[in-house]
Design an enzyme around this catalytic site. Sequence first.
Site, PDB file in Angstrom:
ATOM      1  N   HIS A 128       0.796  -1.405   0.007  1.00 30.22           N
ATOM      2  CA  HIS A 128       0.064   0.085   0.219  1.00 30.22           C
ATOM      3  C   HIS A 128       0.957   1.321   0.054  1.00 30.22           C
ATOM      4  O   HIS A 128       1.832   1.103  -0.177  1.00 30.22           O
ATOM      5  CB  HIS A 128      -1.114  -0.124   1.111  1.00 30.22           C
ATOM      6  CG  HIS A 128      -0.243  -0.199   2.410  1.00 30.22           C
ATOM      7  ND1 HIS A 128       0.529   0.752   3.212  1.00 30.22           N
ATOM      8  CD2 HIS A 128      -0.508  -1.142   3.403  1.00 30.22           C
ATOM      9  CE1 HIS A 128       0.828   0.483   4.234  1.00 30.22           C
ATOM     10  NE2 HIS A 128       0.353  -0.686   4.536  1.00 30.22           N
ATOM     11  N   HIS A 176       3.773   1.519   2.385  1.00 28.45           N
ATOM     12  CA  HIS A 176       5.141   0.980   1.715  1.00 28.45           C
ATOM     13  C   HIS A 176       5.784   1.482   0.931  1.00 28.45           C
ATOM     14  O   HIS A 176       7.051   1.660   0.797  1.00 28.45           O
ATOM     15  CB  HIS A 176       4.677  -0.732   1.319  1.00 28.45           C
ATOM     16  CG  HIS A 176       3.947  -1.444   2.328  1.00 28.45           C
ATOM     17  ND1 HIS A 176       2.627  -1.912   1.772  1.00 28.45           N
ATOM     18  CD2 HIS A 176       4.191  -1.831   3.475  1.00 28.45           C
ATOM     19  CE1 HIS A 176       2.215  -2.666   3.149  1.00 28.45           C
ATOM     20  NE2 HIS A 176       2.985  -2.625   3.931  1.00 28.45           N
ATOM     21  N   CYS A 223      -2.992  -8.116  21.405  1.00 23.89           N
ATOM     22  CA  CYS A 223      -3.527  -7.497  20.063  1.00 23.89           C
ATOM     23  C   CYS A 223      -3.178  -8.426  19.189  1.00 23.89           C
ATOM     24  O   CYS A 223      -1.680  -8.240  18.979  1.00 23.89           O
ATOM     25  CB  CYS A 223      -3.270  -6.118  20.111  1.00 23.89           C
ATOM     26  SG  CYS A 223      -3.934  -5.618  18.340  1.00 23.89           S
ATOM     27  N   CYS A 236      -1.194  -6.163  16.438  1.00 26.89           N
ATOM     28  CA  CYS A 236      -0.070  -5.630  16.938  1.00 26.89           C
ATOM     29  C   CYS A 236       1.298  -6.899  17.088  1.00 26.89           C
ATOM     30  O   CYS A 236       2.423  -6.830  17.422  1.00 26.89           O
ATOM     31  CB  CYS A 236       0.105  -4.686  18.313  1.00 26.89           C
ATOM     32  SG  CYS A 236      -0.846  -3.392  18.160  1.00 26.89           S
ATOM     33  N   CYS A 283      -7.615  -2.143  21.184  1.00 22.93           N
ATOM     34  CA  CYS A 283      -6.356  -1.565  20.844  1.00 22.93           C
ATOM     35  C   CYS A 283      -6.642  -0.443  19.837  1.00 22.93           C
ATOM     36  O   CYS A 283      -7.507  -0.334  18.870  1.00 22.93           O
ATOM     37  CB  CYS A 283      -5.644  -2.506  19.751  1.00 22.93           C
ATOM     38  SG  CYS A 283      -4.226  -1.944  18.969  1.00 22.93           S
ATOM     39  N   HIS A 286      -6.004  -1.189  16.179  1.00 21.20           N
ATOM     40  CA  HIS A 286      -6.607  -2.283  15.740  1.00 21.20           C
ATOM     41  C   HIS A 286      -8.259  -2.522  16.217  1.00 21.20           C
ATOM     42  O   HIS A 286      -8.146  -3.471  16.926  1.00 21.20           O
ATOM     43  CB  HIS A 286      -5.892  -3.746  15.738  1.00 21.20           C
ATOM     44  CG  HIS A 286      -4.600  -3.506  15.143  1.00 21.20           C
ATOM     45  ND1 HIS A 286      -3.433  -3.292  15.887  1.00 21.20           N
ATOM     46  CD2 HIS A 286      -4.202  -3.677  13.723  1.00 21.20           C
ATOM     47  CE1 HIS A 286      -2.348  -3.363  15.052  1.00 21.20           C
ATOM     48  NE2 HIS A 286      -2.847  -3.402  13.584  1.00 21.20           N
ATOM     49  N   LYS A 333      -8.919   9.323   7.822  1.00 21.76           N
ATOM     50  CA  LYS A 333      -8.024   8.111   7.686  1.00 21.76           C
ATOM     51  C   LYS A 333      -8.469   7.513   6.274  1.00 21.76           C
ATOM     52  O   LYS A 333      -9.841   7.466   6.545  1.00 21.76           O
ATOM     53  CB  LYS A 333      -8.545   7.276   9.025  1.00 21.76           C
ATOM     54  CG  LYS A 333      -7.645   6.148   9.272  1.00 21.76           C
ATOM     55  CD  LYS A 333      -8.050   5.461  10.668  1.00 21.76           C
ATOM     56  CE  LYS A 333      -7.390   4.160  10.859  1.00 21.76           C
ATOM     57  NZ  LYS A 333      -5.963   3.908  10.721  1.00 21.76           N
ATOM     58  N   LYS A 387     -11.222   1.312   3.335  1.00 23.24           N
ATOM     59  CA  LYS A 387     -11.916   0.951   1.947  1.00 23.24           C
ATOM     60  C   LYS A 387     -13.287   1.259   2.358  1.00 23.24           C
ATOM     61  O   LYS A 387     -13.851   1.565   1.121  1.00 23.24           O
ATOM     62  CB  LYS A 387     -11.960  -0.807   2.031  1.00 23.24           C
ATOM     63  CG  LYS A 387     -10.528  -1.233   1.674  1.00 23.24           C
ATOM     64  CD  LYS A 387     -10.384  -2.607   1.174  1.00 23.24           C
ATOM     65  CE  LYS A 387      -9.200  -3.239   0.711  1.00 23.24           C
ATOM     66  NZ  LYS A 387      -8.616  -4.305   1.525  1.00 23.24           N
TER      67      LYS A 387
HETATM   68 ZN   LIG Z   1      -3.090  -3.375  17.963  1.00 20.39          ZN
END
Ligand SMILES: [Zn+2]
Length: 511
Positions: free
Chosen positions: A17, A20, A125, A128, A143, A146, A296, A299
């Site tokens: 993505h 990266h 998590c 993570c 988290c 996440h 943010k 999708k």
């Molecule tokens: Zn996390």
Amino acid sequence: MKSYITTPIYYVNGAPHIGHAYTSIVADILKRNRQAQGVEMLLSTGVDEHGQKNQEAAADLGMEISAYLDMRCAEFREVFDKFDVQYDYFVRTSRDGHKQAVADMEQSIFDKDLIVKHAYTGIYCKGCEEFKKESDLTEDGQCPLHPTMKVEQTDETNYFLKMEPFRERLLKHIEDNPDFVTPPAFRTELKQMLSEPLEDLCISRPKSRVTLGVELPFDTDFVTYVWFDALANYLTNIGWPEDGYQDWWADVEHLIGKDILKPHGVYWPIMLMAAGLPLPKRLSVHSHWTGAGGVKMSKSIGNVVDPNEVMEMMGVDALRWYLARHMRADSDSQISVELIRQTYNSELGNKIGNLLSRVAKFSNKNFDGKVPQPGPLTAEDEALRKTVVDAVAGFASWMYLPDIPGRVQALVTAAEAMNEYIDQQAPWSLFKNEETRERCATVLYVTLDLQRILFEALTQVIPGSAKKALEMLGAPEVATPWKAELDKLAGGTQLGEIVALFPRVNAPEAA
Ligand SMILES: [Zn+2]
């Protein structure tokens, strides 16, 4: 001199993505910048093939793990090649040499009694791949990175690295080396992380839960925690523990996103201290990309920027240019296909590309396909030459991550000054009279020679387009070490074939 730049190694549980793309492209820009100064460079990037997330991603697709990893790895490599990232070493953590070195490092730390085994009850998590404290979680107990993954309650026996014995030493290192973490906002954040006693770091996962990883050398019922294994790549890439890695390690710079400051700023230095190894020279931290309006990317909103889509629509250099130009040092920056398109058209197209094609085409047509021979220079010519030479100076000196946007901006300013000069000097009018024709030749010459310098600097940012531009100009090879030198484009040089460097891209028709 040798210098070594690393990107994080990326999880292959999804396709590459924009994040990266960003880290790898800026790493490449830094590499080209230092190479231009005659520094011997090594750039490593690659993929992290271990851990629970990769294991599950393969299972979701119903694939054999090794076939899955080969597929993802090939995909990442191909994308980095398309990004024009000149990596020297592509990391795969499934490599035997890497796994052996990780095990050796663990054994050496274990032998110093710095690794202990105990039970641990806590919150975990999966995103993570990390244990969390209550205080790390959001109000509804998830988290923050996440929120949709749902943290799990775990009760496991594992191996732990003692962290607290090294905390003061690490803090002192950060105090004594102001450039260890940049920009300063992240240095402050790291010091904050180290302001309270550190819990032991869990460095193992029982095989009952995770099988994809490096087996612990002292207990084969466990594999190595994915971060411990991944971080070690920075050393194993350069051949550690075999001799020869030291020169590279002496000047290593890790490029990282702010979300992985803790593993790189706390875990990794302490792992190195525990193993009796020197710390990396520099951690260069960047913020994140958000969608337009600071929303943010997701999708469901449909504002995810797919680097492949951008490259297909506008070419790789539109992507490289935007990423290099628009990341701010210590706050998130906005990106969208539309923002990239606008920047591409207005800066690369209108300001940089059009100027070159106008001046080169006019010279080609009226001066026999050659770079015109200049006459005496005026004060305006000298002033423009000084402006451009000053603007590109940042590309003849060592660049760090936070320097990139400002130095690229200076090139836009130089292009603006050249456009203004051409509008004022109006060579098209000068050409019409016999008595001002020599002046016309001078104006064209000054512009072409300065564009050569501009594109020499641009080889560090948009190498593909810059190379084409230099061929159009009939420019000599770019010298190393590079600096802005005037008059290296000789009058009478044959111009190359003139092509549109940055053809205009229109907004897609509304569906
Ligand atoms: Zn996390």
